[in-house]
Design a protein around this motif. Structure first.
Motif, mmCIF file in Angstrom:
data_model
loop_
_atom_site.group_PDB
_atom_site.id
_atom_site.type_symbol
_atom_site.label_atom_id
_atom_site.label_comp_id
_atom_site.label_asym_id
_atom_site.label_seq_id
_atom_site.Cartn_x
_atom_site.Cartn_y
_atom_site.Cartn_z
ATOM 1 N N GLY A 1 0.793 -1.214 0.000
ATOM 2 C CA GLY A 1 0.000 0.000 0.000
ATOM 3 C C GLY A 1 0.824 1.261 0.000
ATOM 4 O O GLY A 1 2.018 1.261 -0.336
ATOM 5 N N SER A 2 0.195 2.341 0.392
ATOM 6 C CA SER A 2 0.797 3.663 0.344
ATOM 7 C C SER A 2 1.884 3.817 1.399
ATOM 8 O O SER A 2 1.794 3.233 2.476
ATOM 9 C CB SER A 2 -0.266 4.735 0.565
ATOM 10 O OG SER A 2 -1.316 4.614 -0.382
ATOM 11 N N PRO A 3 2.912 4.623 1.107
ATOM 12 C CA PRO A 3 3.935 4.886 2.136
ATOM 13 C C PRO A 3 3.314 5.635 3.300
ATOM 14 O O PRO A 3 2.290 6.317 3.139
ATOM 15 C CB PRO A 3 4.953 5.757 1.387
ATOM 16 C CG PRO A 3 4.195 6.368 0.261
ATOM 17 C CD PRO A 3 3.175 5.345 -0.143
ATOM 18 N N PRO A 4 3.899 5.515 4.485
ATOM 19 C CA PRO A 4 3.307 6.171 5.656
ATOM 20 C C PRO A 4 3.293 7.680 5.515
ATOM 21 O O PRO A 4 4.191 8.280 4.923
ATOM 22 C CB PRO A 4 4.226 5.725 6.800
ATOM 23 C CG PRO A 4 5.522 5.369 6.134
ATOM 24 C CD PRO A 4 5.148 4.810 4.807
ATOM 25 N N ALA A 5 2.236 8.290 6.053
ATOM 26 C CA ALA A 5 2.144 9.743 6.065
ATOM 27 C C ALA A 5 3.266 10.309 6.929
ATOM 28 O O ALA A 5 3.598 9.762 7.976
ATOM 29 C CB ALA A 5 0.791 10.180 6.602
ATOM 30 N N THR A 6 3.880 11.383 6.468
ATOM 31 C CA THR A 6 4.996 11.957 7.204
ATOM 32 C C THR A 6 4.538 12.753 8.417
ATOM 33 O O THR A 6 5.311 12.987 9.340
ATOM 34 C CB THR A 6 5.825 12.868 6.293
ATOM 35 O OG1 THR A 6 4.962 13.880 5.737
ATOM 36 C CG2 THR A 6 6.448 12.075 5.162
ATOM 37 N N ARG A 7 3.275 13.174 8.422
ATOM 38 C CA ARG A 7 2.781 13.984 9.524
ATOM 39 C C ARG A 7 1.317 13.644 9.774
ATOM 40 O O ARG A 7 0.540 13.543 8.828
ATOM 41 C CB ARG A 7 2.915 15.467 9.201
ATOM 42 C CG ARG A 7 2.560 16.407 10.366
ATOM 43 C CD ARG A 7 2.719 17.848 9.919
ATOM 44 N NE ARG A 7 2.422 18.783 10.996
ATOM 45 C CZ ARG A 7 3.313 19.219 11.883
ATOM 46 N NH1 ARG A 7 4.558 18.804 11.801
ATOM 47 N NH2 ARG A 7 2.977 20.067 12.830
ATOM 48 N N GLY A 8 0.940 13.450 11.004
ATOM 49 C CA GLY A 8 -0.454 13.171 11.303
ATOM 50 C C GLY A 8 -0.632 11.919 12.122
ATOM 51 O O GLY A 8 0.253 11.523 12.888
#
Length: 278
Positions: A83-90
């Motif tokens: 899946g998608s790479p981890p969000a950098t912020r949040g």
């Protein structure tokens, strides 16, 4: 008050064989040793990290991730990520199937769990949770403002908070309706335009021949017997971690619409992973 999903009765298991008892003993000893060494290293490093970086933790999360990967390797549980790479912020949200979720999610990326306050007092587990920067909360609405302020401070420092919106763990075969109160914090004026939330689906595949709910942890199940059963298993199953595209908080009208969208992502990923396994 904590909520516990009851579900069906847990599967029954035959008594441990001698080989299984030996497997529990040596795996358990190795895991305990790894946890103790990791905790000591973290506490020593934090003595330097805290004065230099305050709430920021640029070094110690690497120890957490390494420890969790080693523990999973000792158990023999394989993790498959997609899946998608981890969000950098949040923040991140995930379905909750097992106590194993903590090791699995910590092994993939740097996250800080949001947990009920009583976990801080659990023997052993509470100490590990505090050392790794877990955010402890209550379910008292009178504490909502303080908890929002705590979330805001942690997120501003770049901490990726992770919580389980179902509010309880399950048998791993379903996703429960997401509870929405915690999502209200993200609509704080200081966070709403700066924060994204990423959904993560966890799907466990039981060892060959075992009950599909093998890794689930629910109802009145105690931790120790569940841990022993996993450690006794000669050939483990797998867990799939599916990261979905992050959703910006300001793209939603309120906490309920945001929670519903994230729940839909988690449900779809969980169902697809289970269907693929079958």
């Amino acid at each position: 008050m904590s909520y516990t999903w009851a579900g069906d009765e847990p599967p029954s298991h035959p008594p441990f064989t001698l080989c299984e008892r030996l497997r529990v003993a040596w795996r358990g000893t190795l895991i305990a040793l790894v946890l103790v060494i990791g905790l000591l290293l973290m506490m020593l490093l934090r003595l330097v990290e805290r004065p230099m970086h305050g709430m920021d933790r640029p070094w110690t999360p690497h120890i957490t991730r390494a420890v969790c990967r080693i523990v999973l390797r000792i158990m023999g549980l394989k993790v498959r990520a997609s899946g998608s790479p981890p969000a950098t912020r949040g923040a991140l949200v995930a379905n909750h199937s097992s106590w194993l979720d903590i090791f699995v999610l910590n092994s993939r990326q740097t996250v800080y769990f949001v947990s009920k306050a009583e976990v801080a007092g659990w023997p052993g587990i509470g100490l590990l949770a505090r050392a790794t920067g877990t955010v402890f909360i209550t379910r008292d609405r009178r504490d909502a403002a303080a908890q929002t302020a705590l979330f805001r401070e942690r997120l501003i420092h770049g901490h990726r908070l992770l919580f389980f919106p179902e509010g309880t763990s399950t048998d791993g075969r379903r996703v429960l309706t997401f509870r929405t109160p915690l999502f209200a914090a993200f609509f704080d004026d200081a966070l709403v335009h700066e924060t994204s939330v990423q959904a993560v689906s966890l799907a466990y595949r039981a060892p060959d021949g075992a009950d599909p709910r093998f890794y689930g942890w629910w109802g009145d199940m105690d931790f120790a017997p569940s841990l022993a059963r996993v450690l006794a298993q000669r050939q483990q199953g797998t867990v799939e971690v599916v990261c979905h595209p992050a959703l910006r908080v300001d793209g939603f009208a309120n906490r309920k619409s945001l929670a519903h969208a994230l729940e839909a992502q988690v449900r779809a990923g969980h169902a697809a992973a289970l269907a693929k396994r079958r």
